[in-house]
Design an enzyme around this catalytic site. Structure first.
Site, PDB file in Angstrom:
ATOM      1  N   HIS A   3       0.709  -1.110   0.053  1.00 54.35           N
ATOM      2  CA  HIS A   3      -0.045   0.048   0.002  1.00 54.35           C
ATOM      3  C   HIS A   3       0.793   1.198  -0.073  1.00 54.35           C
ATOM      4  O   HIS A   3       1.418   1.594   1.112  1.00 54.35           O
ATOM      5  CB  HIS A   3      -0.826   0.073   1.105  1.00 54.35           C
ATOM      6  CG  HIS A   3      -1.951   1.238   1.415  1.00 54.35           C
ATOM      7  ND1 HIS A   3      -3.192   1.205   1.689  1.00 54.35           N
ATOM      8  CD2 HIS A   3      -1.667   2.506   1.092  1.00 54.35           C
ATOM      9  CE1 HIS A   3      -3.814   2.089   1.753  1.00 54.35           C
ATOM     10  NE2 HIS A   3      -3.019   3.291   1.327  1.00 54.35           N
ATOM     11  N   HIS A  14       1.569   5.200  -1.624  1.00 55.02           N
ATOM     12  CA  HIS A  14       1.383   6.525  -2.632  1.00 55.02           C
ATOM     13  C   HIS A  14       2.714   7.279  -3.213  1.00 55.02           C
ATOM     14  O   HIS A  14       3.246   7.314  -2.326  1.00 55.02           O
ATOM     15  CB  HIS A  14       0.375   7.711  -1.563  1.00 55.02           C
ATOM     16  CG  HIS A  14      -0.921   7.073  -0.986  1.00 55.02           C
ATOM     17  ND1 HIS A  14      -1.838   7.041  -1.681  1.00 55.02           N
ATOM     18  CD2 HIS A  14      -0.781   6.495  -0.070  1.00 55.02           C
ATOM     19  CE1 HIS A  14      -2.754   6.595  -1.138  1.00 55.02           C
ATOM     20  NE2 HIS A  14      -2.285   6.077   0.076  1.00 55.02           N
ATOM     21  N   LYS A  46      -9.060  -0.241  -6.310  1.00 53.90           N
ATOM     22  CA  LYS A  46      -9.262   0.563  -4.886  1.00 53.90           C
ATOM     23  C   LYS A  46     -10.625   1.242  -4.489  1.00 53.90           C
ATOM     24  O   LYS A  46     -10.892   1.971  -5.395  1.00 53.90           O
ATOM     25  CB  LYS A  46      -8.122   1.560  -4.890  1.00 53.90           C
ATOM     26  CG  LYS A  46      -7.978   2.124  -3.385  1.00 53.90           C
ATOM     27  CD  LYS A  46      -7.462   1.390  -2.324  1.00 53.90           C
ATOM     28  CE  LYS A  46      -7.845   2.178  -0.930  1.00 53.90           C
ATOM     29  NZ  LYS A  46      -6.588   2.851  -0.582  1.00 53.90           N
ATOM     30  N   HIS A  55     -10.630   1.218   1.440  1.00 58.04           N
ATOM     31  CA  HIS A  55     -10.260   2.403   2.499  1.00 58.04           C
ATOM     32  C   HIS A  55     -11.614   2.284   3.416  1.00 58.04           C
ATOM     33  O   HIS A  55     -12.575   2.635   3.141  1.00 58.04           O
ATOM     34  CB  HIS A  55     -10.129   3.662   2.052  1.00 58.04           C
ATOM     35  CG  HIS A  55      -9.946   4.773   3.013  1.00 58.04           C
ATOM     36  ND1 HIS A  55      -8.789   5.288   3.316  1.00 58.04           N
ATOM     37  CD2 HIS A  55     -10.824   5.215   4.060  1.00 58.04           C
ATOM     38  CE1 HIS A  55      -8.765   6.202   4.645  1.00 58.04           C
ATOM     39  NE2 HIS A  55     -10.109   6.148   4.962  1.00 58.04           N
ATOM     40  N   HIS A  77      -4.679  -0.501   5.770  1.00 62.94           N
ATOM     41  CA  HIS A  77      -4.135   0.273   6.959  1.00 62.94           C
ATOM     42  C   HIS A  77      -5.257   0.010   8.220  1.00 62.94           C
ATOM     43  O   HIS A  77      -5.967   0.860   8.303  1.00 62.94           O
ATOM     44  CB  HIS A  77      -3.930   1.905   6.532  1.00 62.94           C
ATOM     45  CG  HIS A  77      -5.152   2.341   5.757  1.00 62.94           C
ATOM     46  ND1 HIS A  77      -6.484   2.218   5.981  1.00 62.94           N
ATOM     47  CD2 HIS A  77      -4.898   3.356   4.728  1.00 62.94           C
ATOM     48  CE1 HIS A  77      -7.156   2.941   4.955  1.00 62.94           C
ATOM     49  NE2 HIS A  77      -6.295   3.756   4.409  1.00 62.94           N
ATOM     50  N   ASP A  83       1.522   2.458   3.420  1.00 62.42           N
ATOM     51  CA  ASP A  83       0.640   3.900   3.168  1.00 62.42           C
ATOM     52  C   ASP A  83       1.264   5.084   3.449  1.00 62.42           C
ATOM     53  O   ASP A  83       0.909   6.123   3.876  1.00 62.42           O
ATOM     54  CB  ASP A  83      -0.802   3.950   4.499  1.00 62.42           C
ATOM     55  CG  ASP A  83      -1.821   4.847   4.077  1.00 62.42           C
ATOM     56  OD1 ASP A  83      -1.697   5.118   2.725  1.00 62.42           O
ATOM     57  OD2 ASP A  83      -2.365   5.234   4.920  1.00 62.42           O
TER      58      ASP A  83
END
Ligand SMILES: NC(=O)N[C@@H](CC(=O)O)C(=O)O
Ligand SMILES: [Zn+2]
Ligand SMILES: [Zn+2]
Length: 343
Positions: free
Chosen positions: A13, A15, A99, A136, A174, A247
């Protein structure tokens, strides 16, 4: 133990952003991890296989020569994602998951799913094609306390979703609560969870230590100590449902230190070292390799990595800030020591 050698880990995970920000953060991840599941919440989001193909090419272009790294791409689920797009994703060979952001739940989630039923046709196709849905897991209902949003999401959304699509591969991303851990443990093998280093290391007190600390603010927000302990227990349990997902979510200093700061903590500069700290503190360094390097690959049906990395027990001080395009980036532990270092 002074050194720790393990199979090169993967980050399930991450970004990476785009443009100058991408160029700034990518080397941190690529030095440590062989592969990463790259989140699609760009502006605008990555909604099609063609957009994912182009984003993947930009990531590979930004990769410094000599660093081997494979970006595992994802699509951003919307109310209108077509089942045919899911089939194309599965066939692409480079899109590995989709996602699900509840609209408005977190950074760049405005295009997300407004009501899960609207996405059922796409989710049904994912269940058929074995393409994982990454979630999420927070409700956006303003009536629900921000610290309860994960637990309520499980009851309101995940339970009915898995009842309807029992074979769906699903990752509760997460995971931050005991409820999240218990839920995942109680499900069959098609349901798993990622755990971040910051949720393993910190409870919500970190956000308020001597004042308001925006660099400890992320979503889902840090929780109380009892939840952190439940996450640690899950991480060190050896249960293959739990694996590493940093994350790492970079935002420039000016968009973190302001009246309405962005959610996201940058951890890629110490993406494996911080986990080593958490596992060592729990007396379970011997459990780190499976968590960081085996469970995720097994869940995604990808081969485990064969290279190895070595960490040594050595306290180094994290920079106060890192380059980040026109802004700077304040990493977790800025100006403070981390007790493990990548060799
Ligand atoms: N985790 C965060 O606090 N922020 C993430 C989005 C997300 O993963 O929810 C981001 O993209 O900044
Ligand atoms: Zn998220
Ligand atoms: Zn994220």
């Amino acid at each position: 133990m002074d050194t720790l050698t393990l199979t090169r880990p993967d980050d399930w995970h991450l970004h990476l952003r785009d443009g100058a920000a991408l160029g700034a953060v990518l080397p941190d991840t690529a030095r440590r991890f062989a592969r990463a599941i790259v989140m699609p919440n760009l502006k605008p989001p990555v909604r099609t296989v063609e957009e994912a193909r182009a984003y993947r090419a930009r990531i590979l272009d930004a990769l410094p020569v000599g660093l081997g790294f494979e970006p595992l791409m994802t699509l951003y689920l919307t109310d209108n994602t077509a089942p045919a797009e899911i089939a194309r994703a599965r066939a692409s060979g480079f899109v590995h998951a989709v996602k699900y952001y509840p609209a408005g739940a977190t950074t760049n989630s405005d295009f997300g799913v407004s009501a899960v039923e609207r996405a059922y046709p796409a989710i049904e196709a994912m269940a058929e094609h074995g393409l994982p849905l990454l979630v999420h897991g927070e409700v956006t209902d303003p009536e629900v306390d921000v610290f309860d949003r994960e637990a309520v999401f499980i009851d309101r959304v995940l339970v009915p979703l898995l009842k309807r699509f029992p074979k769906l591969k699903l990752v509760l991303e997460h995971t931050t609560t005991r409820e999240g851990v218990d839920f995942v443990k109680a499900q069959p093998a098609n349901v798993a969870a990622t755990l971040t280093a910051h949720h393993l290391l910190y409870n919500r007190n970190a956000m308020f230590k001597g004042g308001i600390r925006p660099h400890y603010y992320c979503l889902p927000v840090l929780k109380r100590e009892a939840h952190r302990r439940a996450l640690i227990e899950a991480a060190i349990s050896g249960n293959p449902k739990f694996f590493l997902g940093t994350d790492s979510a970079p935002h420039g200093k000016t968009s973190k230190e302001c009246a309405c700061g962005c959610a996201g903590i940058y951890t890629a500069h110490a993406g494996i070292e911080l986990y080593a700290e958490a596992f060592e503190a729990a007396g379970a360094l011997d459990k780190l390799e499976a968590f960081a390097s085996f469970h995720g690959a097994d869940f995604y049906g990808l081969p485990r990595n064969s290279e190895r990395i070595t960490l040594r027990k050595f306290a180094w001080t994290v920079a106060d800030s890192l380059a980040f395009g026109n802004d700077v980036l304040v990493p977790l532990r800025a100006g403070e020591p981390i007790s493990w270092q990548l060799v």
